[in-house]
Design an enzyme around this catalytic site. Sequence first.
Site, PDB file in Angstrom:
ATOM      1  N   GLU A  65      63.288  28.041 -14.551  1.00 58.55           N
ATOM      2  CA  GLU A  65      62.360  29.232 -14.618  1.00 58.55           C
ATOM      3  C   GLU A  65      63.079  30.502 -14.491  1.00 58.55           C
ATOM      4  O   GLU A  65      62.590  31.296 -13.712  1.00 58.55           O
ATOM      5  CB  GLU A  65      61.068  29.393 -13.967  1.00 58.55           C
ATOM      6  N   ARG A 109      61.382  49.259  -7.957  1.00 58.25           N
ATOM      7  CA  ARG A 109      62.038  48.342  -7.094  1.00 58.25           C
ATOM      8  C   ARG A 109      63.047  48.934  -5.781  1.00 58.25           C
ATOM      9  O   ARG A 109      63.157  48.440  -4.574  1.00 58.25           O
ATOM     10  CB  ARG A 109      63.242  47.711  -7.836  1.00 58.25           C
ATOM     11  N   CYS A 169      55.819  62.934  -6.762  1.00 55.00           N
ATOM     12  CA  CYS A 169      55.655  63.703  -5.686  1.00 55.00           C
ATOM     13  C   CYS A 169      55.475  62.890  -4.576  1.00 55.00           C
ATOM     14  O   CYS A 169      54.700  62.597  -4.001  1.00 55.00           O
ATOM     15  CB  CYS A 169      54.242  64.581  -5.826  1.00 55.00           C
TER      16      CYS A 169
END
Length: 435
Positions: A287, A327, A358
């Site tokens: 997969e 990430r 922010c």
Amino acid sequence: MHLRGTQRINAAGELEIGGISAVALAQKFGTPLYVVDEALFRENCRRYREAFGPDNRVVYAGKALLCTAICRLVEEEGLYLDVSSGGELYTALAAGFPPGRIYFHGNNKAPDEIRQGLEAGVGRFVVDNLYELTLLDRLAGDAGRRQEILLRLTPGIEAHTHQYIRTGQIDSKFGLPIATGQALAGIRQALESPNLKLVGLHCHIGSQIFDLEPFREAARVMLGFAGEVREATGWVIEELDLGGGLGIYYVSGDDPPAIEAYAAAILETVREAVRERGLPLPRVVVEPGRSIAGPAGITLYTVGGVKEIPGVRLYVMVDGGMNDNIRPALYQARYEAALANRMREEPATPVTVAGKCCESGDILIHNVHLPYPVPGDILAVPATGAYNYAMSMNYNRLPRPAMVLVGDGRAEVIVARESFADLTRNDRIPERLWK
């Protein structure tokens, strides 16, 4: 910056993708902009399909990058598709993806999601726990269907990757552990479920893995367990799904195995393991997601403010950030970058690329060497095809970027840029607050 796929430096000294200048893409479609190299995406699909051969299955992991156009590419390249939510399933069906080629994942599928999958006729449910076994059996019976399933197990493999993307160890929210006896209990329950047909076993040991040995060990453990199950119950495995996890190049020093080496290691290990245990050769399923979509994606930003703190740091502000790439904040992920409009200039200084959210932690890249940036430069961040758009959000009410598919000098929007109006589309103001 490590060039890949159709990326090259054109005569004007600009980055080019799919035969189109990145600067021209930024001017036409705006930034931030997700760009997908169609030729490289397709090439990665084909390499997997050819490496594993016609007797096995390559199932694209939709969680890495999914929209309707991506579903069409995956189908055209002859791959299967895995989904892990009702929304991903809906996207696949909206794209006309054949439901019989869909694997439905998820560690806590809601009853409505299970019904959705049953009504659509998905080919496999990957069952994660005993509760789901009971629920799926009942709902499949209500639908008058005998559903084929894989049972997800945790083989106890510790992959060398970030702790948040390890999934094969015993202490995981995913799957039934082999070592505790819960996996065998799941096998027995599945075999006793009248509306389910157990066809195979599934595991996934983690993501962004460079070492092939954990994949080999996972295959050995899973087939060793399959041998024990045959002795205990008489059930014989037909399908062995080893999940995904192959890493990709992000920064200098990354040395991922080739797709072909990964396939050869798995197939060789499976053949050896079944021979040792006297098992028939199962269909092997993998997969991949990141290793197909990741290298094919690149994100373009426009440089805004440049802030130099003498003797400390040079900050380069861009018009995106953690809202389009979470990430780095989530996994401490690292990236390379380049100025797409100044590719032939030598890097002059280390800079820190900061997003516009922010949050002090909204830093996309620490200490990347670039020519001294100025406002209006186009910053290109490669290897952003996987988990960037998929994890994007509207923090600070920032609209999500557009995505374009490029190839052969053609650029087509496959995800439209969100507007401010999109941000308030689902908002509601109670009547009393208007008074």
